[in-house]
Design a protein around this motif. Structure first.
Motif, PDB file in Angstrom:
ATOM      1  N   ARG A 111       0.830  -1.198   0.000  1.00  0.00           N
ATOM      2  CA  ARG A 111       0.000   0.000   0.000  1.00  0.00           C
ATOM      3  C   ARG A 111       0.869   1.254   0.000  1.00  0.00           C
ATOM      4  O   ARG A 111       0.539   2.249  -0.660  1.00  0.00           O
ATOM      5  N   ASP A 112       1.975   1.212   0.738  1.00  0.00           N
ATOM      6  CA  ASP A 112       2.905   2.344   0.738  1.00  0.00           C
ATOM      7  C   ASP A 112       3.481   2.587  -0.655  1.00  0.00           C
ATOM      8  O   ASP A 112       3.860   3.722  -0.992  1.00  0.00           O
ATOM      9  N   GLY A 114       1.779   2.248  -3.320  1.00  0.00           N
ATOM     10  CA  GLY A 114       0.725   2.747  -4.189  1.00  0.00           C
ATOM     11  C   GLY A 114      -0.306   1.747  -4.652  1.00  0.00           C
ATOM     12  O   GLY A 114      -1.192   2.092  -5.448  1.00  0.00           O
ATOM     13  N   PHE A 115      -0.241   0.518  -4.171  1.00  0.00           N
ATOM     14  CA  PHE A 115      -1.219  -0.480  -4.590  1.00  0.00           C
ATOM     15  C   PHE A 115      -2.535  -0.261  -3.843  1.00  0.00           C
ATOM     16  O   PHE A 115      -2.557  -0.066  -2.622  1.00  0.00           O
ATOM     17  N   SER A 116      -3.653  -0.308  -4.572  1.00  0.00           N
ATOM     18  CA  SER A 116      -4.969  -0.219  -3.948  1.00  0.00           C
ATOM     19  C   SER A 116      -5.413  -1.603  -3.502  1.00  0.00           C
ATOM     20  O   SER A 116      -4.847  -2.630  -3.909  1.00  0.00           O
ATOM     21  N   ASP A 117      -6.467  -1.653  -2.667  1.00  0.00           N
ATOM     22  CA  ASP A 117      -6.976  -2.945  -2.222  1.00  0.00           C
ATOM     23  C   ASP A 117      -7.480  -3.775  -3.397  1.00  0.00           C
ATOM     24  O   ASP A 117      -7.312  -5.008  -3.422  1.00  0.00           O
ATOM     25  N   ASP A 118      -8.108  -3.129  -4.380  1.00  0.00           N
ATOM     26  CA  ASP A 118      -8.578  -3.863  -5.554  1.00  0.00           C
ATOM     27  C   ASP A 118      -7.407  -4.490  -6.311  1.00  0.00           C
ATOM     28  O   ASP A 118      -7.487  -5.635  -6.774  1.00  0.00           O
ATOM     29  N   GLN A 119      -6.323  -3.738  -6.419  1.00  0.00           N
ATOM     30  CA  GLN A 119      -5.142  -4.277  -7.098  1.00  0.00           C
ATOM     31  C   GLN A 119      -4.544  -5.446  -6.323  1.00  0.00           C
ATOM     32  O   GLN A 119      -4.077  -6.430  -6.910  1.00  0.00           O
ATOM     33  N   ARG A 121      -6.201  -7.498  -4.361  1.00  0.00           N
ATOM     34  CA  ARG A 121      -7.076  -8.657  -4.570  1.00  0.00           C
ATOM     35  C   ARG A 121      -6.840  -9.275  -5.946  1.00  0.00           C
ATOM     36  O   ARG A 121      -6.804 -10.506  -6.089  1.00  0.00           O
TER      37      ARG A 121
END
Length: 310
Positions: A111-112, A114-119, A121
């Motif tokens: 996440r740090d 830049g990955f989103s939760d959707d990415q 998953r």
């Protein structure tokens, strides 16, 4: 096997608070209902499967203790115990907490970046707590296939200690260490890592050691060299540290007979139980001096072992 008095009771040390008490072993050591789950509205459990594996292992452990030797083990016995150890390796609260912590560290790192939760998953990471719990159950069922061979391939030793200086047992009794240099990117602690030593307490005075085969080979080579020196240059043995113990260890690896631990070995064994335990350490006699000393030195030891993700 670590019972206190006539009843199935243990002295218990709580790592977080440093409080001690006496309780029935089943009330503390068992992590109840972790392997219960629902499919829709229907409740299920895999505990009977795990209970059957434990029931198979129990008489094998008893034969080891009664004979005070590993020589009584058949190849089938070693196979069944390796299945039991594989399950034990992933079944405890400490194992689950360590896995969850590593996953949370990795998710925070991604996440740090830049990955989103959707990415996440889409990349195969499971964020739903219920589905993660089901995955953990699946991991437990697959443990014998994933890890059993690692236990089976190791050289096994039966360690002993006197009653007045007993072993303790943590709530994650499968303890690992490796005294070889940590020169790889993933550390030197793992079931199949060269040089690993695995320890599992059986009773307050007996424990099973499972060493990487290369460790046993080193002891056997050293014992052979000591034998040569005894015949040709006995005076040179004075420079070696405890050559008799080296030879006894090499013999025990071959015969399966028990090997008495030195005070230093006992202290190291018990320290490893403290390091790996998530919440509690158990004793047959209520002596927790080493445990108190350890948790006082580092707050990290008030919980189980954790890996650092970077």
């Amino acid at each position: 096997m670590f019972r206190h008095g006539k009843e199935d009771q243990l002295h218990v040390f709580t790592k977080e608070t440093e409080k001690t008490f006496v309780s029935a072993a089943r009330n503390i050591a068992a992590e109840s209902r972790f392997y219960d789950f629902k499919l829709g509205e229907e409740a299920h459990t895999i505990e009977p499967i795990l209970t059957k594996i434990e029931s198979t292992a129990k008489p094998i452990f008893k034969r080891i203790i009664d004979a005070d030797s590993l020589a009584v083990l058949t190849p089938d016995d070693r196979f069944h115990l390796s299945v039991f150890f594989a399950i034990q390796f992933v079944r405890t609260k400490a194992a689950r907490a360590a896995t969850d912590d590593m996953e949370q560290q990795f998710l925070a790192l991604m996440r740090d970046r830049g990955f989103s939760d959707d990415q996440l998953r889409d990349s195969g990471f499971e964020l739903d707590q219920y589905k993660r719990a089901v995955f953990a159950i699946k991991r437990g069922l697959e443990a014998p296939k994933a890890f059993g061979q690692s236990f089976l391939d190791n050289g096994w030793l039966l360690f002993g200690t006197p009653k007045n200086d007993p072993f303790v047992i943590g709530d994650h009794p499968m303890a690992l260490q490796n005294t070889r240099p940590n020169d790889g990117p993933y550390g030197n602690i793992g079931l199949a890592v060269p040089g690993v030593e695995i320890y599992f307490p059986l009773t307050p005075t007996r424990a099973l050691a499972m060493w990487c085969r290369s460790n046993g080979d080193m002891f056997r080579r050293a014992a052979m060299q000591i034998g040569v020196l005894q015949r040709r240059a006995a005076g040179s043995l004075d420079a070696l540290q405890d050559p008799e113990r080296i030879c006894r260890t090499a013999d025990a690896l071959g015969t399966g007979d028990g090997l008495q631990c030195s005070p230093e070995n006992i202290k190291n064994f018990n320290w490893l139980q403290v390091v790996h335990a998530e919440s509690h350490v158990f004793s047959s006699v209520g002596e927790f001096g080493l445990v108190r000393e350890s948790v006082a030195q580092s707050d990290d030891l008030r919980r189980g072992r954790r890996m650092q993700v970077s």
